[in-house]
Design a protein around this motif. Sequence first.
Motif, mmCIF file in Angstrom:
data_model
loop_
_atom_site.group_PDB
_atom_site.id
_atom_site.type_symbol
_atom_site.label_atom_id
_atom_site.label_comp_id
_atom_site.label_asym_id
_atom_site.label_seq_id
_atom_site.Cartn_x
_atom_site.Cartn_y
_atom_site.Cartn_z
ATOM 1 N N TYR A 49 -0.198 5.135 -0.811
ATOM 2 C CA TYR A 49 -0.940 5.451 0.414
ATOM 3 C C TYR A 49 0.048 5.837 1.511
ATOM 4 O O TYR A 49 1.061 5.166 1.701
ATOM 5 C CB TYR A 49 -1.806 4.266 0.851
ATOM 6 C CG TYR A 49 -2.975 4.054 -0.096
ATOM 7 C CD1 TYR A 49 -4.151 4.788 0.076
ATOM 8 C CD2 TYR A 49 -2.878 3.185 -1.179
ATOM 9 C CE1 TYR A 49 -5.215 4.639 -0.801
ATOM 10 C CE2 TYR A 49 -3.924 3.036 -2.070
ATOM 11 C CZ TYR A 49 -5.095 3.770 -1.873
ATOM 12 O OH TYR A 49 -6.123 3.623 -2.756
ATOM 13 N N LEU A 102 0.837 -1.211 0.000
ATOM 14 C CA LEU A 102 0.000 0.000 0.000
ATOM 15 C C LEU A 102 0.867 1.253 0.000
ATOM 16 O O LEU A 102 0.543 2.251 -0.661
ATOM 17 C CB LEU A 102 -0.941 -0.019 1.212
ATOM 18 C CG LEU A 102 -2.053 -1.069 1.146
ATOM 19 C CD1 LEU A 102 -2.711 -1.253 2.517
ATOM 20 C CD2 LEU A 102 -3.116 -0.681 0.110
ATOM 21 N N THR A 103 1.978 1.214 0.736
ATOM 22 C CA THR A 103 2.924 2.335 0.718
ATOM 23 C C THR A 103 3.459 2.539 -0.696
ATOM 24 O O THR A 103 3.506 3.663 -1.207
ATOM 25 C CB THR A 103 4.095 2.059 1.693
ATOM 26 O OG1 THR A 103 3.563 1.930 3.013
ATOM 27 C CG2 THR A 103 5.118 3.190 1.672
ATOM 28 N N LEU A 133 -8.222 -1.749 -4.116
ATOM 29 C CA LEU A 133 -7.011 -1.745 -3.288
ATOM 30 C C LEU A 133 -6.161 -2.985 -3.562
ATOM 31 O O LEU A 133 -4.938 -2.914 -3.609
ATOM 32 C CB LEU A 133 -7.376 -1.682 -1.802
ATOM 33 C CG LEU A 133 -7.832 -0.295 -1.327
ATOM 34 C CD1 LEU A 133 -8.505 -0.392 0.037
ATOM 35 C CD2 LEU A 133 -6.627 0.657 -1.254
#
Lengths: 280, 280
Positions: free
Chosen positions: B24, B19-20, B159
């Motif tokens: 995000y 996610l990083t 996501l």
Amino acid sequence: MKIVIVGLGAIGSSFAQALTQAGYQEIRGIDQNPETCLKAEELGIVKTAQTEDDQALSQADLIFITLHPQAVAPYVESKQDLFKSTCLLTDVTGIKRDVMDQVEAILRPDLDFIYAHPMRGSEKAGIAGLNSAQFRGANALLVVSQRNQESHLELIEALYRAMGFQEVSRVDAESHDRAIAYVSQLMHVLAVAAVNSAPNCEDTVQFAGNSFQELTRIADVNAPLWTDLFLHNQDYLLESIEAFEKELVRVKTALKNKDSDQLQDAFQASTQQRREWYVD
Amino acid sequence: MKIVIVGLGAIGSSFAQALTQAGYQEIRGIDQNPETCLKAEELGIVKTAQTEDDQALSQADLIFITLHPQAVAPYVESKQDLFKSTCLLTDVTGIKRDVMDQVEAILRPDLDFIYAHPMRGSEKAGIAGLNSAQFRGANALLVVSQRNQESHLELIEALYRAMGFQEVSRVDAESHDRAIAYVSQLMHVLAVAAVNSAPNCEDTVQFAGNSFQELTRIADVNAPLWTDLFLHNQDYLLESIEAFEKELVRVKTALKNKDSDQLQDAFQASTQQRREWYVD
């Protein structure tokens, strides 16, 4: 060195290619299928390939018999009158006790036969399995007989290394067949039975991850070859299946009893053993 | 979007990293192990990581609960009074019926929980299994509950794609657990039992080829996690084991009787099925 390869299947044709790539030029192939012979010549992995070639057999310094286990001794018996007494013979079969017994019983006393097992194979049968690259870094086993001359063993070992094999170890026939029953044949049994027990449901594979694909890969087998390999190693393979069944029942019973300690014990044992064997 | 990841194990930490990498920035981690928290912060895969962080939970727009199956519902129950009513919850457990039943029984009526199963995992437990690259091209499943809002399902799907997943499919809990019993859990049973049935002989692995290494890879398991997964899917897994046993006995009996036709039938069936599933 004049080399003949009898049987241009997945292993025979790959050997022809690997030996050509290693610089050997006097390689002649023999295969019962005329199309395979044509293909091998077109690919340039042999000097000639024919369905019969008694002249090549009579001039050969080395003959690779890359046939199924049950075909090896009959072939030697039918052709050995042609061979020079300095001609060296070798095979590639995946089981050894029966092949050795059968060959030793009929082999001309002046000939030497080195029993070898290249530990790499394709699920593709025939010359469609041609792929000399598969031997790079692979292991091979030499199963030594009482009559084997050390220089002959050394020659076969050197040829395997020239074809890209890494480890070439020596072993007796009993240990070989017992170990192969476990590390190779049992794994094929499991993959075959796992695939055959699939639920009758089209989208099963949609749920599968990489482990399923890996584990079932060897369920795609050359059926006649593996039937032959299994039947020639029946005793040890049955032992291996029965040892496996005990461990399977252990997991199943723990699951039935919802016994989490027993399940964890089984998982911890397998984890520890696998890590002793491999660092992936 | 403020994201909290509860449990920075192999999946949780890899999600944080993925996610990083997807851009995000407001990701906070919670893990009971202070060293894991420190490590996650050092690696820059979360903004902060703490053993407790009620403030983060109360501000979260999305909470990934990356805990073992049996820990999911108790965690939700203990913390849900903190959550905003717009907060979306999701899990990563490998079995679904029990987790869904447990969570649905206690979940605050204004909250939505998307049950997800990323189909990729590491045999390494904890943050040592950190590896967001494993998700590239992997599949994920969303198990839809009656209360799920379509926009929430779409968000979780987006996501997963942002983390590198390829196929994100929807499925009901029964079909999921039945299929997983076969494609994942049975394969683990076989690998574990195969490794545990190894002959007591040091040089066994010397005889092994690539198929043995592949097939036994998943015998290296996270024992507490897999015990939990097995026990929550006992009925379907027992069914799968029993279906497998029938096929195993079929091969074994053919071998005992030296019945080459039966052996070939089994091999041909598995070969055909495997080729329908995969072109390797």
